[in-house]
Design an enzyme around this catalytic site. Structure first.
Site, PDB file in Angstrom:
ATOM      1  N   ASP A   7       0.864  -1.182   0.000  1.00 47.24           N
ATOM      2  CA  ASP A   7       0.000   0.000   0.000  1.00 47.24           C
ATOM      3  C   ASP A   7       0.907   1.241   0.000  1.00 47.24           C
ATOM      4  O   ASP A   7       1.658   1.461   0.946  1.00 47.24           O
ATOM      5  CB  ASP A   7      -0.859  -0.040   1.281  1.00 47.24           C
ATOM      6  CG  ASP A   7      -1.709   1.194   1.451  1.00 47.24           C
ATOM      7  OD1 ASP A   7      -2.560   1.192   2.366  1.00 47.24           O
ATOM      8  OD2 ASP A   7      -1.522   2.167   0.694  1.00 47.24           O
ATOM      9  N   ILE A   8       0.845   2.007  -1.046  1.00 45.31           N
ATOM     10  CA  ILE A   8       1.764   3.151  -1.195  1.00 45.31           C
ATOM     11  C   ILE A   8       1.615   4.158  -0.054  1.00 45.31           C
ATOM     12  O   ILE A   8       2.577   4.854   0.291  1.00 45.31           O
ATOM     13  CB  ILE A   8       1.559   3.822  -2.570  1.00 45.31           C
ATOM     14  CG1 ILE A   8       2.780   4.665  -2.955  1.00 45.31           C
ATOM     15  CG2 ILE A   8       0.278   4.653  -2.627  1.00 45.31           C
ATOM     16  CD1 ILE A   8       2.812   5.087  -4.406  1.00 45.31           C
ATOM     17  N   ASN A  54      -6.767  12.574 -10.943  1.00 50.96           N
ATOM     18  CA  ASN A  54      -7.493  12.983 -12.157  1.00 50.96           C
ATOM     19  C   ASN A  54      -7.286  14.492 -12.322  1.00 50.96           C
ATOM     20  O   ASN A  54      -6.718  15.139 -11.447  1.00 50.96           O
ATOM     21  CB  ASN A  54      -8.989  12.638 -12.066  1.00 50.96           C
ATOM     22  CG  ASN A  54      -9.659  13.308 -10.895  1.00 50.96           C
ATOM     23  OD1 ASN A  54      -9.621  14.528 -10.765  1.00 50.96           O
ATOM     24  ND2 ASN A  54     -10.208  12.520 -10.000  1.00 50.96           N
ATOM     25  N   GLY A 101      -9.609   4.454  -6.068  1.00 47.49           N
ATOM     26  CA  GLY A 101      -8.282   3.839  -6.219  1.00 47.49           C
ATOM     27  C   GLY A 101      -7.214   4.432  -5.301  1.00 47.49           C
ATOM     28  O   GLY A 101      -7.466   4.776  -4.154  1.00 47.49           O
ATOM     29  N   ASP A 133      -5.818   7.245  -5.509  1.00 43.44           N
ATOM     30  CA  ASP A 133      -6.141   8.652  -5.206  1.00 43.44           C
ATOM     31  C   ASP A 133      -6.949   8.729  -3.903  1.00 43.44           C
ATOM     32  O   ASP A 133      -6.641   9.490  -2.972  1.00 43.44           O
ATOM     33  CB  ASP A 133      -6.964   9.210  -6.382  1.00 43.44           C
ATOM     34  CG  ASP A 133      -7.053  10.721  -6.396  1.00 43.44           C
ATOM     35  OD1 ASP A 133      -7.747  11.254  -7.289  1.00 43.44           O
ATOM     36  OD2 ASP A 133      -6.457  11.372  -5.529  1.00 43.44           O
ATOM     37  N   THR A 161      -3.176   2.097 -14.668  1.00 45.89           N
ATOM     38  CA  THR A 161      -3.515   0.674 -14.907  1.00 45.89           C
ATOM     39  C   THR A 161      -4.771   0.226 -14.183  1.00 45.89           C
ATOM     40  O   THR A 161      -5.157  -0.939 -14.248  1.00 45.89           O
ATOM     41  CB  THR A 161      -2.351  -0.238 -14.467  1.00 45.89           C
ATOM     42  OG1 THR A 161      -2.207  -0.139 -13.036  1.00 45.89           O
ATOM     43  CG2 THR A 161      -1.058   0.115 -15.161  1.00 45.89           C
ATOM     44  N   GLY A 162      -5.438   1.125 -13.494  1.00 44.42           N
ATOM     45  CA  GLY A 162      -6.682   0.756 -12.802  1.00 44.42           C
ATOM     46  C   GLY A 162      -7.884   1.291 -13.551  1.00 44.42           C
ATOM     47  O   GLY A 162      -8.195   0.851 -14.666  1.00 44.42           O
TER      48      GLY A 162
HETATM   49  N1  APR Z   1      -1.272   1.557  -3.041  1.00 45.12           N
HETATM   50  C1  APR Z   1      -0.666   1.257  -4.220  1.00 45.12           C
HETATM   51  N2  APR Z   1      -1.336   1.052  -5.371  1.00 45.12           N
HETATM   52  C2  APR Z   1      -2.680   1.147  -5.320  1.00 45.12           C
HETATM   53  C3  APR Z   1      -3.399   1.460  -4.131  1.00 45.12           C
HETATM   54  C4  APR Z   1      -2.632   1.663  -2.958  1.00 45.12           C
HETATM   55  N3  APR Z   1      -3.200   1.971  -1.789  1.00 45.12           N
HETATM   56  N4  APR Z   1      -4.733   1.484  -4.429  1.00 45.12           N
HETATM   57  C5  APR Z   1      -4.835   1.183  -5.747  1.00 45.12           C
HETATM   58  N5  APR Z   1      -3.614   0.962  -6.279  1.00 45.12           N
HETATM   59  C6  APR Z   1      -3.247   0.596  -7.645  1.00 45.12           C
HETATM   60  C7  APR Z   1      -4.312  -0.059  -8.487  1.00 45.12           C
HETATM   61  O1  APR Z   1      -4.438  -1.437  -8.154  1.00 45.12           O
HETATM   62  C8  APR Z   1      -3.725   0.154  -9.867  1.00 45.12           C
HETATM   63  O2  APR Z   1      -2.758  -0.859 -10.140  1.00 45.12           O
HETATM   64  O3  APR Z   1      -2.937   1.781  -8.351  1.00 45.12           O
HETATM   65  C9  APR Z   1      -2.996   1.490  -9.744  1.00 45.12           C
HETATM   66  C10 APR Z   1      -3.692   2.650 -10.449  1.00 45.12           C
HETATM   67  O4  APR Z   1      -5.097   2.470 -10.351  1.00 45.12           O
HETATM   68  P1  APR Z   1      -6.098   3.692 -10.032  1.00 45.12           P
HETATM   69  O5  APR Z   1      -5.926   4.106  -8.635  1.00 45.12           O
HETATM   70  O6  APR Z   1      -7.451   3.271 -10.498  1.00 45.12           O
HETATM   71  O7  APR Z   1      -5.543   4.884 -10.943  1.00 45.12           O
HETATM   72  P2  APR Z   1      -5.679   5.131 -12.518  1.00 45.12           P
HETATM   73  O8  APR Z   1      -5.891   3.872 -13.289  1.00 45.12           O
HETATM   74  O9  APR Z   1      -4.515   6.003 -12.859  1.00 45.12           O
HETATM   75  O10 APR Z   1      -7.034   5.964 -12.645  1.00 45.12           O
HETATM   76  C11 APR Z   1      -7.052   7.260 -12.107  1.00 45.12           C
HETATM   77  O11 APR Z   1      -8.985   6.794 -10.794  1.00 45.12           O
HETATM   78  O12 APR Z   1      -9.123   6.987  -8.546  1.00 45.12           O
HETATM   79  C12 APR Z   1      -9.403   7.621  -9.713  1.00 45.12           C
HETATM   80  O13 APR Z   1      -9.258   9.950  -9.170  1.00 45.12           O
HETATM   81  C13 APR Z   1      -8.625   8.905  -9.864  1.00 45.12           C
HETATM   82  O14 APR Z   1      -9.893   9.574 -11.777  1.00 45.12           O
HETATM   83  C14 APR Z   1      -8.645   9.051 -11.356  1.00 45.12           C
HETATM   84  C15 APR Z   1      -8.495   7.624 -11.851  1.00 45.12           C
END
Ligand code: APR
Length: 173
Positions: free
Chosen positions: A9-10, A23, A31, A33, A117-118
């Site tokens: 967990d980052i 975003n 996610g 964020d 990637t999410g």
């Molecule tokens: N620690 C590390 N990595 C994480 C965590 C965490 N606590 N939570 C999620 N992730 C990973 C996800 O599993 C994925 O591999 O971060 C990666 C990016 O996924 P997202 O958080 O969905 O980000 P992204 O794909 O860049 O989409 C961004 O999602 O949350 C919204 O506000 C954000 O609109 C923006 C969009």
């Protein structure tokens, strides 16, 4: 050049800066964020709301507040739409611009999530290829000794990043 893939967990990383996959509004989301804003506390949103947003590929730096990290670097990754809309270049810029801001802030260590990637549906293997290429390019062009952690939230992502390093950057192992 030190690039390490870790699983976790980052928000728990004890580094100088953690990178947020934000975003364009910078006003939080789901996610990573959402996790970063929850861990940092309301002051983070307060600072972000004064930044006027952030374009895709760009990055903004704030304090880390209740996080162990001194700074959060918010970057906006591209939404995947097939790969013919300049997504790779935008993702590359997320990594380069985040590294530059961390360097300017005097950070000695930085942690990246797997940007885009999410929710943004960037294919994992392609995102790992772009991320490693951008980071290796950054280190080649600067004499940075920043410690870089690629923090994967699940083992699948971690395996893909480790495979990319093993196959294309064995000297990083
Ligand atoms: N620690 C590390 N990595 C994480 C965590 C965490 N606590 N939570 C999620 N992730 C990973 C996800 O599993 C994925 O591999 O971060 C990666 C990016 O996924 P997202 O958080 O969905 O980000 P992204 O794909 O860049 O989409 C961004 O999602 O949350 C919204 O506000 C954000 O609109 C923006 C969009």
């Amino acid at each position: 050049m030190k690039i390490q893939v870790i699983e976790g967990d980052i928000t728990q990383c004890r580094v100088d800066a953690i990178v947020n996959a934000a975003n364009r509004s910078l006003l939080g989301g789901g996610g990573v964020d959402g996790a970063i804003h929850r861990a940092a506390g309301p002051e983070l949103l307060n600072e972000c709301s004064g930044l006027g947003g952030c374009e895709t590929g760009e990055a903004r730096i704030t304090k880390g507040y209740r996080l162990a990290a001194r700074h959060v670097i918010h970057t906006v990754g591209p939404v995947w739409s097939g790969g013919a809309r300049g997504e790779a270049e935008l993702l590359r810029r997320c990594y380069l611009n985040s590294m530059k801001l961390a360097e300017q802030a005097g950070c000695g260590s930085i942690a990246f999530p797997a940007i885009s990637t999410g929710v943004y549906r960037y294919p994992l293997e392609e995102a790992a290829r772009v991320a490693l290429k951008a980071l290796v390019e950054y280190f080649k062009e600067s004499n940075s000794d920043m410690e870089v952690f690629l923090v994967c939230f699940d083992s699948t992502s971690a395996e893909v990043y480790r495979k990319e390093i093993k196959e294309n950057y064995p000297h990083l192992q």
